[in-house]
Design an enzyme around this catalytic site. Structure first.
Site, mmCIF file in Angstrom:
data_model
loop_
_atom_site.group_PDB
_atom_site.id
_atom_site.type_symbol
_atom_site.label_atom_id
_atom_site.label_comp_id
_atom_site.label_asym_id
_atom_site.label_seq_id
_atom_site.Cartn_x
_atom_site.Cartn_y
_atom_site.Cartn_z
ATOM 1 N N GLN A 22 0.769 -1.243 0.000
ATOM 2 C CA GLN A 22 0.000 0.000 0.000
ATOM 3 C C GLN A 22 0.801 1.295 0.000
ATOM 4 O O GLN A 22 0.489 2.206 -0.762
ATOM 5 C CB GLN A 22 -0.962 0.017 1.203
ATOM 6 C CG GLN A 22 -1.885 1.217 1.205
ATOM 7 C CD GLN A 22 -2.872 1.219 2.353
ATOM 8 O OE1 GLN A 22 -3.500 2.227 2.641
ATOM 9 N NE2 GLN A 22 -3.027 0.102 3.031
ATOM 10 N N ARG A 48 7.209 -9.994 -9.722
ATOM 11 C CA ARG A 48 7.699 -11.350 -9.903
ATOM 12 C C ARG A 48 6.779 -12.113 -10.839
ATOM 13 O O ARG A 48 5.556 -12.071 -10.698
ATOM 14 C CB ARG A 48 7.750 -12.087 -8.573
ATOM 15 C CG ARG A 48 8.835 -11.649 -7.626
ATOM 16 C CD ARG A 48 8.805 -12.545 -6.394
ATOM 17 N NE ARG A 48 9.790 -12.148 -5.408
ATOM 18 C CZ ARG A 48 9.940 -12.757 -4.250
ATOM 19 N NH1 ARG A 48 9.169 -13.787 -3.937
ATOM 20 N NH2 ARG A 48 10.857 -12.344 -3.394
ATOM 21 N N LYS A 98 16.962 -11.898 -10.073
ATOM 22 C CA LYS A 98 18.028 -12.715 -9.500
ATOM 23 C C LYS A 98 18.921 -13.311 -10.584
ATOM 24 O O LYS A 98 20.045 -13.755 -10.304
ATOM 25 C CB LYS A 98 17.430 -13.833 -8.645
ATOM 26 C CG LYS A 98 16.717 -13.330 -7.395
ATOM 27 C CD LYS A 98 16.155 -14.483 -6.576
ATOM 28 C CE LYS A 98 15.442 -13.967 -5.329
ATOM 29 N NZ LYS A 98 14.860 -15.082 -4.520
ATOM 30 N N ASN A 114 9.626 0.114 -1.578
ATOM 31 C CA ASN A 114 9.298 -0.009 -0.153
ATOM 32 C C ASN A 114 9.615 -1.420 0.334
ATOM 33 O O ASN A 114 8.852 -2.036 1.068
ATOM 34 C CB ASN A 114 7.833 0.362 0.119
ATOM 35 C CG ASN A 114 6.824 -0.543 -0.575
ATOM 36 O OD1 ASN A 114 7.108 -1.122 -1.625
ATOM 37 N ND2 ASN A 114 5.637 -0.660 -0.011
ATOM 38 N N TYR A 128 4.168 -2.195 9.582
ATOM 39 C CA TYR A 128 2.912 -2.171 8.842
ATOM 40 C C TYR A 128 2.065 -1.014 9.349
ATOM 41 O O TYR A 128 2.438 -0.315 10.288
ATOM 42 C CB TYR A 128 2.173 -3.499 9.000
ATOM 43 C CG TYR A 128 2.801 -4.635 8.226
ATOM 44 C CD1 TYR A 128 2.429 -4.882 6.905
ATOM 45 C CD2 TYR A 128 3.778 -5.444 8.804
ATOM 46 C CE1 TYR A 128 3.005 -5.920 6.178
ATOM 47 C CE2 TYR A 128 4.359 -6.475 8.093
ATOM 48 C CZ TYR A 128 3.967 -6.718 6.778
ATOM 49 O OH TYR A 128 4.547 -7.729 6.065
ATOM 50 N N GLU A 129 0.921 -0.827 8.728
ATOM 51 C CA GLU A 129 0.045 0.311 9.010
ATOM 52 C C GLU A 129 -0.154 0.582 10.497
ATOM 53 O O GLU A 129 0.141 1.666 10.991
ATOM 54 C CB GLU A 129 -1.322 0.075 8.340
ATOM 55 C CG GLU A 129 -2.407 1.053 8.719
ATOM 56 C CD GLU A 129 -2.126 2.463 8.243
ATOM 57 O OE1 GLU A 129 -2.295 3.409 9.036
ATOM 58 O OE2 GLU A 129 -1.723 2.626 7.061
ATOM 59 N N ASP A 161 0.288 3.900 5.950
ATOM 60 C CA ASP A 161 0.634 3.473 4.595
ATOM 61 C C ASP A 161 0.366 4.563 3.567
ATOM 62 O O ASP A 161 1.285 5.123 2.976
ATOM 63 C CB ASP A 161 -0.148 2.202 4.235
ATOM 64 C CG ASP A 161 0.528 0.936 4.734
ATOM 65 O OD1 ASP A 161 1.769 0.892 4.727
ATOM 66 O OD2 ASP A 161 -0.167 -0.009 5.132
ATOM 67 N N GLY A 189 -8.928 21.385 19.318
ATOM 68 C CA GLY A 189 -8.457 22.653 18.789
ATOM 69 C C GLY A 189 -9.151 23.822 19.456
ATOM 70 O O GLY A 189 -9.767 23.687 20.510
ATOM 71 N N GLY A 190 -9.091 24.962 18.811
ATOM 72 C CA GLY A 190 -9.650 26.165 19.403
ATOM 73 C C GLY A 190 -11.163 26.242 19.324
ATOM 74 O O GLY A 190 -11.773 27.094 19.964
ATOM 75 N N GLN A 191 -11.781 25.366 18.523
ATOM 76 C CA GLN A 191 -13.232 25.382 18.372
ATOM 77 C C GLN A 191 -13.797 24.086 18.945
ATOM 78 O O GLN A 191 -13.638 23.028 18.345
ATOM 79 C CB GLN A 191 -13.610 25.521 16.893
ATOM 80 C CG GLN A 191 -12.951 26.691 16.172
ATOM 81 C CD GLN A 191 -13.387 28.035 16.719
ATOM 82 O OE1 GLN A 191 -14.435 28.162 17.326
ATOM 83 N NE2 GLN A 191 -12.563 29.052 16.497
#
Length: 415
Positions: free
Chosen positions: A17, A38, A75, A96, A138-139, A168, A247-249
């Site tokens: 991913q 492959r 290879k 990756n 992983y994720e 990912d 946050g601010g809100q």
């Protein structure tokens, strides 16, 4: 109309991913992405989570649009020669692999740079340099190591990972930006360079507001906009804040009509200071506009739980879309909790190309996510993912291989 990245060729050594997210973005912008796989196997996700026997899974198809697929056994000496030719003719190599895998194949940065000094080599890894750099990630591991899980969930529950693939796909987005920056710099320097996007780093970048809150907590001992305030306890690290905006809100997820049977009959409601009088009028609490306990944002921080409980009494009388339409009339920030089923059927998302229908020769028609980035002079046309090795001969011919040479490679089972 030309594409933004037309003329750039990407050698795609990615799988699963994070890497495919990056290269699919580049392909959507018009780059020629050649996915190396492959023979007989291909990307592991071709067979993972299959819903149709014998067809590439949605996991694969939705991450590999607009690419070409070639199969090479790197290879074997002849396979390495093909790869060297590709390196000489491509602008970017994206990978990756597990740490050190590319080096073990014989393609170190020094080797690649010698073959093509202009090549950008872009890598996703789990961690950057340091004690964990050789660890496989992983994720969900990235979400935990990057600080997301410790700050997600409710204060009386365990850490939680999010359904958004910030480890990912989030890292793939960061890597794509790094590649584009490296290509721009190449116009000045004439040289390629290495680009690294560690998954931990990408998740932390997306969690930067929590690092902000950690420093605020250490300085003041409290976080007024968190649900633990004013009557709860704060420890020495940023706590889980449930559905508070952080946050601010101040914001919260509130029940709407039908919540008893519909798990998504909810709306996110923000009590923005500028529209506080409108909020009070909508819910029938005009007295709160001038009441000292509610009149200022600072005062309201002491009463957020009863405020949202009262607002929820109103939202529970409306379905989520009706509530949103009413609130939008007053410019009150809000948004319905949309299920994946609702999103898939959203006509506006289909019209904008954010949700696309793609036709595949084996699996037939399916829905996918389109390019989230819209460009006026480089519109994205989403094409299907390639079959395994579908473009091997085509790419080799473009590299200058003759029919006899291709036949020899096939006989040696290199392709």
């Amino acid at each position: 109309m030309s594409k933004a990245l037309a003329g750039y060729r990407i050698l795609d050594f990615t799988h699963v991913q994070s890497g495919p997210t990056c290269t699919q973005l580049l392909a959507w912008f018009g780059a020629d992405v050649i996915k190396v796989e492959r023979a007989g196997e291909g990307d592991a996700t071709r067979g993972q989570l299959r819903d149709i026997p014998g067809a590439d899974s949605l996991y694969f198809t939705m991450l590999n649009h607009n690419k070409r697929s070639i199969t090479i056994d790197t290879k074997k000496p002849a396979g390495k020669e093909v790869l060297e030719t590709l390196i000489k003719t491509c602008d970017v190599l994206v990978e990756n692999f597990a740490p050190g895998a590319l080096d073990r194949m014989g393609f170190t940065w020094e080797r690649i740079n010698a073959l093509n000094p202009k090549m950008v080599v872009a890598s996703v890894k789990g961690f950057g340099p340091g004690r964990y750099e050789d660890c496989k990630v992983y994720e969900n591991v990235a979400q935990c190591a990057g600080g997301a899980a410790s700050t997600t969930g409710f204060e009386d529950g365990p850490p939680l990972v999010t359904g958004a693939q910030i480890g990912d796909s989030g890292t793939g987005l960061h890597l794509a930006l790094g590649i584009l920056a490296a290509l721009l710099q190449r116009h000045t320097t004439g040289r390629g360079q290495k680009v690294l996007a560690p998954m931990q780093d990408a998740v932390l970048n997306l969690c930067r507001v929590k690092l902000r809150d950690q420093q605020r907590l250490e300085r003041t001992g409290t976080l007024h906009e968190f649900p633990q305030y004013p009557d709860g306890q704060f420890g020495d690290s940023v706590p889980r804040a449930g559905n508070a905006s952080g946050g601010g809100q101040p914001g919260s997820i509130l029940k709407c009509k039908g919540w008893e049977t519909d798990p998504n009959a909810y709306i996110y409601f923000i009590t923005q200071a500028a529209v506080w009088p409108a909020v009070c009028k909508v819910i029938g609490e005009e007295g709160w506009i001038t009441d000292e306990a509610f009149a200022t944002p600072q005062a309201r921080l002491l009463h957020l739980k009863p405020i949202f409980k009262r607002i929820e009494k109103w939202t529970m009388t409306k379905d989520k879309i009706e509530a949103m339409e009413i609130l939008n009339g007053y410019d009150i920030p809000c948004g319905p909790i949309l299920s994946m089923k609702e999103i898939a059927a959203d006509e506006s998302l289909r019209a904008s190309g954010t949700i696309v229908e793609v036709d595949h020769p084996v699996r037939g028609k399916y829905l996918s996510v389109g390019n989230p980035i819209k460009m006026s002079d480089s519109p994205t046309e989403v094409t299907r993912s390639p079959l395994l090795g579908e473009h091997t001969v085509e790419v080799l011919e473009q590299l200058g291989y003759s029919g006899a040479q291709i036949a020899a490679l096939r006989a040696e089972r290199v392709i």
